[in-house]
Design an enzyme around this catalytic site. Sequence first.
Site, PDB file in Angstrom:
ATOM      1  N   HIS A   1       4.095   1.280   2.137  1.00 44.17           N
ATOM      2  CA  HIS A   1       5.279   0.586   1.612  1.00 44.17           C
ATOM      3  C   HIS A   1       5.968   1.434   0.538  1.00 44.17           C
ATOM      4  O   HIS A   1       7.197   1.488   0.463  1.00 44.17           O
ATOM      5  CB  HIS A   1       4.883  -0.753   0.983  1.00 44.17           C
ATOM      6  CG  HIS A   1       4.315  -1.748   1.948  1.00 44.17           C
ATOM      7  ND1 HIS A   1       2.997  -2.106   1.960  1.00 44.17           N
ATOM      8  CD2 HIS A   1       4.897  -2.461   2.944  1.00 44.17           C
ATOM      9  CE1 HIS A   1       2.779  -3.001   2.906  1.00 44.17           C
ATOM     10  NE2 HIS A   1       3.920  -3.230   3.518  1.00 44.17           N
TER      11      HIS A   1
ATOM     12  N   SER B   1      -1.656  -3.521   5.778  1.00 47.18           N
ATOM     13  CA  SER B   1      -2.176  -4.547   4.858  1.00 47.18           C
ATOM     14  C   SER B   1      -3.396  -5.236   5.452  1.00 47.18           C
ATOM     15  O   SER B   1      -4.214  -5.805   4.728  1.00 47.18           O
ATOM     16  CB  SER B   1      -1.093  -5.591   4.577  1.00 47.18           C
ATOM     17  OG  SER B   1       0.057  -4.945   4.091  1.00 47.18           O
TER      18      SER B   1
ATOM     19  N   HIS C   1       0.873  -1.173   0.000  1.00 45.37           N
ATOM     20  CA  HIS C   1       0.000   0.000   0.000  1.00 45.37           C
ATOM     21  C   HIS C   1       0.915   1.229   0.000  1.00 45.37           C
ATOM     22  O   HIS C   1       2.153   1.102  -0.042  1.00 45.37           O
ATOM     23  CB  HIS C   1      -0.946  -0.027   1.211  1.00 45.37           C
ATOM     24  CG  HIS C   1      -0.265  -0.279   2.525  1.00 45.37           C
ATOM     25  ND1 HIS C   1       0.661   0.588   3.064  1.00 45.37           N
ATOM     26  CD2 HIS C   1      -0.356  -1.322   3.391  1.00 45.37           C
ATOM     27  CE1 HIS C   1       1.097   0.111   4.208  1.00 45.37           C
ATOM     28  NE2 HIS C   1       0.510  -1.062   4.435  1.00 45.37           N
TER      29      HIS C   1
ATOM     30  N   GLY D   1       9.192   0.825   8.524  1.00 42.93           N
ATOM     31  CA  GLY D   1       8.177   1.813   8.866  1.00 42.93           C
ATOM     32  C   GLY D   1       8.076   2.019  10.375  1.00 42.93           C
ATOM     33  O   GLY D   1       8.162   1.066  11.149  1.00 42.93           O
TER      34      GLY D   1
END
Length: 287
Positions: free
Chosen positions: A45, A195, A42, A156
């Site tokens: 990323h 996700s 998404h 992240g």
Amino acid sequence: MTASAASRVEIVRDVASLRARLAERRRAGETISLVPTMGALHAGHISLVVEAKKHARRVVMSIFVNPAQFAPSEDFCSYPRSFETDAALFAAAEGDLIFAPSVEAMYGEGFATTINLAGPAAVGLEDRFRPTHFAGVAIIVAKLLNQCRPDVAIFGEKDFQQLKVVTRMARDLDFETRILGAPTVREADGLALSSRNIFLSAKERARAPSLYAALRRCANDINAGVAIETALDTAHATLAAAGFVTDYFEARHAETLGPIASRGEGPIRLLAAARLGKTRLIDNIAL
Ligand code: PAF
């Protein structure tokens, strides 16, 4: 190694080919960034790819749903998998190479090694609810760092404890790769991209931004001088009223992730995990 017909992105599925390809890049004087993922990409990323491009000439993304970091009760089988879309998104972001090994390629017959973690992996946050999770993350990240030998690897901040665990492990085991964090990407209503958000029903999706709202409110309260304990109590009550079952909602030292009782004790990070129906959301913010 095969070249994707649809794009210039190379797709590599075994360690020997990966090493050979990256050795060529290094001989050409090129630096390498690694973005480790489990796919189902998404915009979060893609922001990691954008960050990775700032630090190295070539960007490698690993796509591997790592069984070792899922407990038997967790969603390994149903974890979303969308390789073709992922490859197209990575190509559009001008990434260079996808490493997508099989489980057998990563955990060969007789695989028997574990990494025993302490420090930020044992602070009573994710580790309290997913006791085997970080050992699984650590082993796969250690393998990926060893296989790719990237100059930089990007993780992240959404998985803030994971970022700390990986940073600690890389330092302790003398990996030369620089571990960098990148900010969480959010929907317009504040929900952190994940996700697993696709598992939320429409009703749950409408409630999901309450988690970030509770983090923001808690941070504002603490910054305004409300006692940490009181601000956390308010957050717990708000989430319960919004239909969440909260695993944890805590104020921790932003570096060590150890407990923190007052604003003066150091930089604070608020970290939370809460369930809406069957979907578990995690999020965190700095104060
Ligand atoms: O954050 C993730 O997607 C995974 O935990 C990681 C770092 C790719 C290891 O499997």
